[in-house]
Design a protein around this motif. Structure first.
Motif, short mmCIF file in Angstrom:
data_model
loop_
_atom_site.label_atom_id
_atom_site.label_comp_id
_atom_site.label_asym_id
_atom_site.label_seq_id
_atom_site.Cartn_x
_atom_site.Cartn_y
_atom_site.Cartn_z
N TYR A 118 9.08 8.97 -3.43
CA TYR A 118 10.52 8.80 -3.44
C TYR A 118 10.86 7.32 -3.52
CZ TYR A 118 11.68 13.70 -2.39
OH TYR A 118 11.84 15.05 -2.46
N PRO A 119 12.08 6.97 -3.92
CA PRO A 119 12.46 5.56 -4.07
C PRO A 119 12.45 4.79 -2.75
CG PRO A 119 13.96 7.00 -5.28
CD PRO A 119 13.12 7.88 -4.42
N PRO A 120 12.64 3.45 -2.83
CA PRO A 120 12.46 2.59 -1.64
C PRO A 120 13.35 2.92 -0.45
CG PRO A 120 12.47 1.26 -3.63
CD PRO A 120 12.84 2.64 -4.05
N LEU A 121 14.59 3.40 -0.69
CA LEU A 121 15.47 3.67 0.45
C LEU A 121 14.90 4.76 1.35
CD1 LEU A 121 18.04 2.70 1.72
CD2 LEU A 121 19.33 4.36 0.37
N THR A 122 14.22 5.74 0.75
CA THR A 122 13.53 6.74 1.56
C THR A 122 12.41 6.08 2.37
OG1 THR A 122 14.00 8.70 0.21
CG2 THR A 122 11.93 8.70 1.41
N GLN A 177 0.81 -1.22 0.00
CA GLN A 177 0.00 0.00 0.00
C GLN A 177 0.85 1.28 0.00
OE1 GLN A 177 -3.38 0.17 -0.12
NE2 GLN A 177 -3.51 -2.06 -0.28
N TRP A 178 2.15 1.16 0.17
CA TRP A 178 2.99 2.34 0.35
C TRP A 178 2.86 3.35 -0.78
CZ3 TRP A 178 8.36 0.28 2.43
CH2 TRP A 178 8.18 -0.20 3.73
N TYR A 179 2.88 2.87 -2.01
CA TYR A 179 2.86 3.78 -3.16
C TYR A 179 1.45 4.00 -3.71
CZ TYR A 179 7.95 3.76 -3.45
OH TYR A 179 9.30 3.93 -3.18
N PHE A 180 0.43 3.47 -3.02
CA PHE A 180 -0.95 3.63 -3.46
C PHE A 180 -1.81 4.41 -2.48
CE2 PHE A 180 0.30 -0.06 -5.98
CZ PHE A 180 -0.31 0.20 -7.21
N HIS A 181 -1.39 4.50 -1.22
CA HIS A 181 -2.26 5.01 -0.17
C HIS A 181 -2.51 6.51 -0.29
CE1 HIS A 181 -4.08 5.41 3.78
NE2 HIS A 181 -3.24 6.39 4.05
N ASP A 182 -3.77 6.90 -0.40
CA ASP A 182 -4.23 8.29 -0.32
C ASP A 182 -3.24 9.27 -0.97
OD1 ASP A 182 -5.72 10.49 0.26
OD2 ASP A 182 -5.47 10.40 2.43
N LEU A 183 -3.11 9.15 -2.27
CA LEU A 183 -2.10 9.94 -2.99
C LEU A 183 -2.39 11.43 -2.96
CD1 LEU A 183 -1.50 7.62 -6.07
CD2 LEU A 183 -0.33 7.65 -3.85
N GLU A 184 -3.60 11.81 -2.62
CA GLU A 184 -3.94 13.23 -2.55
C GLU A 184 -3.33 13.88 -1.31
OE1 GLU A 184 -5.45 14.88 -4.95
OE2 GLU A 184 -5.44 12.99 -6.07
N TRP A 185 -2.97 13.07 -0.30
CA TRP A 185 -2.36 13.63 0.91
C TRP A 185 -0.92 13.13 1.01
CZ3 TRP A 185 -3.93 17.32 4.30
CH2 TRP A 185 -3.16 17.50 5.46
N ILE A 187 5.08 -6.83 -10.58
CA ILE A 187 5.10 -5.89 -11.72
C ILE A 187 4.25 -4.66 -11.42
CG2 ILE A 187 4.45 -5.62 -14.14
CD1 ILE A 187 5.14 -8.54 -14.58
N LEU A 188 3.08 -4.88 -10.79
CA LEU A 188 2.20 -3.77 -10.44
C LEU A 188 2.90 -2.79 -9.51
CD1 LEU A 188 -0.75 -2.58 -10.48
CD2 LEU A 188 -1.12 -3.89 -8.38
N GLU A 189 3.55 -3.29 -8.46
CA GLU A 189 4.20 -2.42 -7.48
C GLU A 189 5.40 -1.71 -8.09
OE1 GLU A 189 3.27 -1.65 -4.48
OE2 GLU A 189 1.59 -3.04 -4.25
N LEU A 190 6.17 -2.40 -8.93
CA LEU A 190 7.31 -1.75 -9.58
C LEU A 190 6.84 -0.63 -10.49
CD1 LEU A 190 9.62 -4.79 -10.48
CD2 LEU A 190 10.11 -2.97 -8.84
N ARG A 241 5.26 6.97 -9.53
CA ARG A 241 5.29 7.97 -8.46
C ARG A 241 6.63 8.70 -8.42
NH1 ARG A 241 1.55 10.44 -6.72
NH2 ARG A 241 2.59 10.75 -4.72
N ILE A 242 7.71 8.00 -8.74
CA ILE A 242 9.04 8.59 -8.64
C ILE A 242 9.28 9.59 -9.77
CG2 ILE A 242 11.51 8.06 -8.81
CD1 ILE A 242 10.85 5.40 -7.37
N PHE A 243 8.71 9.33 -10.95
CA PHE A 243 8.92 10.22 -12.11
C PHE A 243 7.59 10.84 -12.51
CE2 PHE A 243 12.19 6.90 -12.37
CZ PHE A 243 13.32 7.70 -12.33
N PRO A 244 7.27 12.01 -11.92
CA PRO A 244 5.94 12.61 -12.09
C PRO A 244 5.84 13.47 -13.35
CG PRO A 244 7.21 13.90 -10.54
CD PRO A 244 8.11 12.78 -10.99
N PHE A 245 5.86 12.87 -14.52
CA PHE A 245 5.80 13.65 -15.76
C PHE A 245 4.46 14.37 -15.91
CE2 PHE A 245 9.08 10.50 -16.94
CZ PHE A 245 10.08 11.39 -17.31
N ALA A 246 3.44 13.87 -15.25
CA ALA A 246 2.12 14.48 -15.39
C ALA A 246 2.03 15.85 -14.72
CB ALA A 246 1.05 13.55 -14.82
N ARG A 247 3.02 16.19 -13.90
CA ARG A 247 2.94 17.46 -13.17
C ARG A 247 3.29 18.66 -14.04
NH1 ARG A 247 5.96 16.03 -7.43
NH2 ARG A 247 4.65 14.26 -6.85
#
Length: 587
Positions: A121-125, A108-116, A338-341, A347-353
């Motif tokens: 950042y990458p896994p080491l963070t 859930q780390w990279y999916f949870h409540d992305l609006e907040w 594959i989904l999590e990767l 999330r790490i490369f936010p080209f949509a911004r």
């Protein structure tokens, strides 16, 4: 057994004043009246008592205590997002990541409540956040209680969070700086005392202190890994360089600023002066294994969640995965991995911004001031940024690839990261820390404290922290900004406190053109502060002073890029039969 009368204890190596009189890298000036040597700038005078027989094991702890004192004093002031609706800034982002990594399943780390403040950042963070969250919850569980602790501004939490930055920096960044300067100064023929002067200058960098200990981030962890990679290159240990650089990338993706020059150097030492296939294969293998080790805990956590019955099929499919022309079976064993990767990459490369989020002193914001770029499609802007970035980083990377010399590595890192900062996509004002680090460590090299280098390094640092003033002002950090910036300028003999680095006629000084450019930039910065403080912008142009900050900053940063690239070319000897031609004037 030797008799006491014949035993001679080993003599401690001294840095004699006589030797400094003949070989100096910018610490001493000649008094024209008395013909005696004197400190060239205040920082030398402060460390003058350490010249001679004082051990570095006495000097370094004292330096670290002083540097730590200024860091902790800065941390007593405001931080990003304090009682600031609606998102509460970077402090809340870092705290929130500690909350979710501690309480939620890894999947859930990279999916949870992305609006907040979704994790981006990458896994080491993420691992770092998890560890700090666990330790903090052991002190007070309410600090990181899931859903209940959002926007918490408990003073005790502030102390804990500030302490985590302090400890993280002293475990990663500080040792990396000390070890690098020791290796680099030895390579460049700089004595220990002068290396200690450079150490103080690097540790007292205004921008680094104000962003990490004021605004609140953990940039120095990433910078420490990157500097350890550079240090390994200087030490002739390319495999360790790969490991440390993967660590830098694994902590913050903005370490990609350095990636092209790392690739150029490591490939260059495999091909020149002769092809070394074994080294090339080992570098590739170690890099792949390092990335595998980096992602292994994350992927094992995902596999464990699947084993416990977590339904990953309900998670949204990231755009990267949805764009693939193949269909993945949601019930297959590999689907979750594959989904999590794919989500982590998304999330790490936010080209949509978009090309940029806030006003930053690079070419895109400068162009946008006169010609609005939002009229063009995001795809076109991405391609334009890619072409401009490749054009800017190409020359320094090519030089280092063709001439992979250890002494050129910091110069190439500085030039390449300046090119990235000026031309890349989604650059933030805080990214200026990346070119400032390799440029500042040049002070530890041959003639690094002479005005020809010190003035340029000083301009880059003071201009860099000045461009971040609008950000620091929002965080109520004006007093630390002025105190630390002016103190650093005073210690190194730089404007607006001193013009000792710009005296004409001294050996290895700046030429007249460089002096005029520098002084005018300093005057513009002082005038801007005066105008921003006493003259509100017109109602129809509320961002007038911020835009002026951007335009002055991008001009100065462009000059720093050209200076680093030009010096890299000169020192490489690429067009001089392999031997760099010594010069006494900086261009």
């Amino acid at each position: 057994m030797a008799s006491p009368s014949t035993h001679k204890p080993r003599r401690r190596r001294k840095i004699e004043e006589g030797s400094l009189a003949h070989v100096t890298h910018g610490t001493l000036d000649l008094d024209q009246q008395t013909q005696a040597r004197k400190p060239a700038f205040p920082l030398v005078a402060f460390l003058w008592p350490a010249k001679g027989t004082v051990s570095q094991w006495v000097t370094i702890p004292l330096i670290l205590m002083v540097a730590g004192l200024f860091r902790w004093c800065t941390s007593l002031w405001g931080y990003s997002g304090y009682q600031s609706l609606p998102m509460h800034g970077d402090f809340e982002a870092q705290r929130h990541w500690m909350e979710i990594t501690e309480h939620l399943p890894v999947s859930q780390w990279y999916f949870h409540d992305l609006e907040w403040w979704g994790l981006d950042y990458p896994p080491l963070t993420a691992y770092h956040s998890w560890l700090l969250g666990v330790l903090g919850s052991a002190i007070n569980p309410e600090w990181f209680a899931l859903y209940k602790s959002r926007a918490l501004d408990d003073p005790n939490l502030k102390i804990y969070m500030r302490a985590t930055v302090f400890v993280s920096e002293y475990l990663i960044y500080i040792p990396a700086v000390i070890i690098f300067l020791r290796r680099y100064s030895r390579l460049q023929g700089v004595n220990i005392w002068e290396a200690s002067i450079a150490l103080v200058a690097v540790l007292m960098q205004p921008a680094t202190i104000l962003i990490d200990h004021g605004h609140f981030q953990y940039n120095t962890v990433m910078l420490g890994f990157a500097l350890a990679s550079i240090s390994s290159m200087v030490a002739g240990r390319p495999l360790w360089s790969c490991v440390f650089f993967v660590g830098a990338l694994g902590f913050k993706q903005m370490a990609l600023f350095y990636a092209p020059v790392v690739f150029a150097y490591l490939l260059g030492i495999c091909l020149f002066p002769k092809i070394n296939v074994v080294r090339l294969l080992l570098i590739a293998l170690v890099t792949i294994l390092s990335f595998a080790v980096l992602y292994l805990p994350f992927l094992l956590g995902v596999a464990y969640d699947v084993y416990r019955g977590e339904n990953l099929a309900d998670l949204p499919v990231p755009p990267l995965l949805a764009s693939l022309p193949i269909h993945l079976d949601e019930k297959s064993w590999y689907y979750g991995i594959i989904l999590e990767l794919a989500q982590s990459v998304h999330r790490i490369f936010p080209f949509a911004r978009g090309l940029f989020e806030d006003k930053v002193a690079n070419i895109w914001c400068a162009i946008h001031t006169f010609h609005k770029l939002n009229r063009y499609s995001s795809v076109l802007l991405q391609r334009a940024a890619l072409v401009a970035t490749l054009a800017s980083i190409g020359p320094p990377c090519l030089i280092l690839f063709l001439k992979p010399k250890k002494e050129l590595v910091p110069w190439a890192f500085a030039a390449t990261s300046w090119g990235f900062f000026l031309c890349s996509y989604q650059v933030h004002e805080k990214n200026v820390l990346l070119p400032l680090l390799p440029m500042t460590i040049l002070l530890g090299g041959e003639k690094g404290l002479l005005p020809s280098v010190r003035a340029w390094v000083g301009l880059a640092n003071l201009l860099g922290v000045w461009t971040m003033f609008p950000l620091l002002k929002r965080d109520q950090l004006r007093v630390p900004y002025f105190v630390i910036s002016l103190l650093w300028a005073y210690l190194l003999g730089l404007p607006p406190v001193s013009i000792s680095a710009y005296r004409q006629g001294i050996a290895d000084g700046l030429n007249l053109l460089s002096t005029i450019l520098h002084i005018n930039i300093y005057l513009a910065m002082v005038a801007w502060h005066f105008a921003e403080a006493f003259f509100p912008p017109p109602k129809d142009k509320p961002d007038l002073w911020v835009v002026a900050n951007v335009l002055i900053g991008v001009g100065g940063f462009g000059l720093c890029y050209l200076w680093c690239t030009w010096n890299l070319l000169q020192k490489s000897g690429l067009f001089q039969g392999g031997k760099g031609k010594p010069k006494t004037k900086s261009q």
